[in-house]
Design a protein around this motif. Sequence first.
Motif, PDB file in Angstrom:
ATOM      1  N   THR A 146       0.132  83.251 -23.658  1.00 50.48           N
ATOM      2  CA  THR A 146       0.651  81.885 -23.727  1.00 50.48           C
ATOM      3  C   THR A 146       0.305  81.101 -22.469  1.00 50.48           C
ATOM      4  OG1 THR A 146       2.479  82.622 -25.122  1.00 50.48           O
ATOM      5  CG2 THR A 146       2.765  80.516 -24.002  1.00 50.48           C
ATOM      6  N   GLY A 147       0.432  81.739 -21.314  1.00 46.68           N
ATOM      7  CA  GLY A 147       0.077  81.083 -20.056  1.00 46.68           C
ATOM      8  C   GLY A 147      -1.402  80.736 -19.990  1.00 46.68           C
ATOM      9  N   ALA A 148      -2.265  81.651 -20.442  1.00 56.73           N
ATOM     10  CA  ALA A 148      -3.709  81.389 -20.428  1.00 56.73           C
ATOM     11  C   ALA A 148      -4.066  80.227 -21.350  1.00 56.73           C
ATOM     12  CB  ALA A 148      -4.466  82.652 -20.839  1.00 56.73           C
ATOM     13  N   TRP A 149      -3.521  80.228 -22.559  1.00 60.11           N
ATOM     14  CA  TRP A 149      -3.799  79.131 -23.488  1.00 60.11           C
ATOM     15  C   TRP A 149      -3.257  77.805 -22.958  1.00 60.11           C
ATOM     16  CZ3 TRP A 149      -7.233  78.376 -26.980  1.00 60.11           C
ATOM     17  CH2 TRP A 149      -7.762  79.440 -27.679  1.00 60.11           C
ATOM     18  N   SER A 150      -2.103  77.838 -22.346  1.00 61.50           N
ATOM     19  CA  SER A 150      -1.532  76.612 -21.774  1.00 61.50           C
ATOM     20  C   SER A 150      -2.425  76.075 -20.664  1.00 61.50           C
ATOM     21  CB  SER A 150      -0.134  76.874 -21.223  1.00 61.50           C
ATOM     22  OG  SER A 150       0.727  77.281 -22.246  1.00 61.50           O
ATOM     23  N   ALA A 151      -2.942  76.962 -19.825  1.00 62.42           N
ATOM     24  CA  ALA A 151      -3.828  76.531 -18.740  1.00 62.42           C
ATOM     25  C   ALA A 151      -5.108  75.914 -19.294  1.00 62.42           C
ATOM     26  CB  ALA A 151      -4.154  77.714 -17.826  1.00 62.42           C
ATOM     27  N   VAL A 152      -5.699  76.542 -20.305  1.00 60.96           N
ATOM     28  CA  VAL A 152      -6.922  76.002 -20.917  1.00 60.96           C
ATOM     29  C   VAL A 152      -6.660  74.621 -21.512  1.00 60.96           C
ATOM     30  CG1 VAL A 152      -8.543  76.315 -22.850  1.00 60.96           C
ATOM     31  CG2 VAL A 152      -8.013  78.230 -21.337  1.00 60.96           C
ATOM     32  N   LEU A 153      -5.557  74.468 -22.224  1.00 61.58           N
ATOM     33  CA  LEU A 153      -5.242  73.168 -22.831  1.00 61.58           C
ATOM     34  C   LEU A 153      -4.954  72.099 -21.774  1.00 61.58           C
ATOM     35  CD1 LEU A 153      -3.049  74.232 -25.868  1.00 61.58           C
ATOM     36  CD2 LEU A 153      -5.352  73.293 -25.921  1.00 61.58           C
ATOM     37  N   VAL A 155      -6.176  71.954 -18.712  1.00 57.20           N
ATOM     38  CA  VAL A 155      -7.453  71.569 -18.108  1.00 57.20           C
ATOM     39  C   VAL A 155      -8.235  70.680 -19.057  1.00 57.20           C
ATOM     40  CG1 VAL A 155      -9.699  72.469 -17.361  1.00 57.20           C
ATOM     41  CG2 VAL A 155      -7.590  73.551 -16.563  1.00 57.20           C
ATOM     42  N   PHE A 156      -8.329  71.065 -20.329  1.00 51.41           N
ATOM     43  CA  PHE A 156      -9.075  70.274 -21.304  1.00 51.41           C
ATOM     44  C   PHE A 156      -8.520  68.856 -21.421  1.00 51.41           C
ATOM     45  CE2 PHE A 156      -9.397  68.693 -25.683  1.00 51.41           C
ATOM     46  CZ  PHE A 156     -10.775  68.574 -25.787  1.00 51.41           C
ATOM     47  N   PHE A 157      -7.202  68.736 -21.620  1.00 50.13           N
ATOM     48  CA  PHE A 157      -6.612  67.406 -21.764  1.00 50.13           C
ATOM     49  C   PHE A 157      -6.634  66.629 -20.447  1.00 50.13           C
ATOM     50  CE2 PHE A 157      -4.732  69.145 -25.705  1.00 50.13           C
ATOM     51  CZ  PHE A 157      -5.203  68.169 -26.565  1.00 50.13           C
ATOM     52  N   GLY A 158      -6.543  67.322 -19.328  1.00 50.20           N
ATOM     53  CA  GLY A 158      -6.658  66.648 -18.037  1.00 50.20           C
ATOM     54  C   GLY A 158      -8.026  66.013 -17.848  1.00 50.20           C
ATOM     55  N   ILE A 159      -9.079  66.760 -18.188  1.00 50.93           N
ATOM     56  CA  ILE A 159     -10.440  66.220 -18.104  1.00 50.93           C
ATOM     57  C   ILE A 159     -10.620  65.076 -19.087  1.00 50.93           C
ATOM     58  CG2 ILE A 159     -12.876  66.772 -18.537  1.00 50.93           C
ATOM     59  CD1 ILE A 159     -12.244  69.596 -17.427  1.00 50.93           C
ATOM     60  N   PHE A 160     -10.105  65.242 -20.300  1.00 52.82           N
ATOM     61  CA  PHE A 160     -10.239  64.195 -21.319  1.00 52.82           C
ATOM     62  C   PHE A 160      -9.551  62.897 -20.883  1.00 52.82           C
ATOM     63  CE2 PHE A 160      -8.573  62.125 -25.197  1.00 52.82           C
ATOM     64  CZ  PHE A 160      -9.787  61.777 -25.785  1.00 52.82           C
ATOM     65  N   ILE A 161      -8.349  63.001 -20.378  1.00 58.46           N
ATOM     66  CA  ILE A 161      -7.616  61.802 -19.944  1.00 58.46           C
ATOM     67  C   ILE A 161      -8.299  61.162 -18.737  1.00 58.46           C
ATOM     68  CG2 ILE A 161      -5.437  61.037 -18.892  1.00 58.46           C
ATOM     69  CD1 ILE A 161      -4.039  63.052 -20.785  1.00 58.46           C
TER      70      ILE A 161
END
Length: 172
Positions: A146-153, A155-161
Amino acid sequence: MNIILFFAVVCIVVAKSAVAFIPGFGSNARSISNLSMAPRYDKSSDKWFPTKPEEESGAAYGAVGSLIRAGPKSFLMRVFNQDQYDQAVLKYMSKEGCSRGEAQGNMDAFFENPNDWTYYKLQEKNGGFKRDWENANTDPKQLVLTGAWSAVLLVFFGIFISDCLAGKYATP
């Protein structure tokens, strides 16, 4: 043959009925010591109060534990409505005669999804499987995943925003 079967069924029903009246027998029985340790209700203030240190607010697990076990709804409820959360936990402890950890797990599950929690409680009362809400979602492997998936999401949404704010996806 039918008379023997009928007699056996009657004996079983009478025995099961008699066991219900023996103190300390059955799945719903509570000991007298559990009842004396239950939180107390004060009618004048319309609130529940703990009677032992094990029943106080920090005795089981914190707000992050609520987030891990049940998700964001119960976490936010616990952070922003601490008094209402504690009152619900103390009331559940008193009614069910259980520990603070079990009561918190049940209230976290209730606040996250009341319909599912009610369904599972009805199943439990009808002889079904008893869910361990106190230790739900605390498997170390599941927490790492859960922590790994949360970190990936994140980062992805941070870059997108960040790219959206920079105008990368704007049409000329």
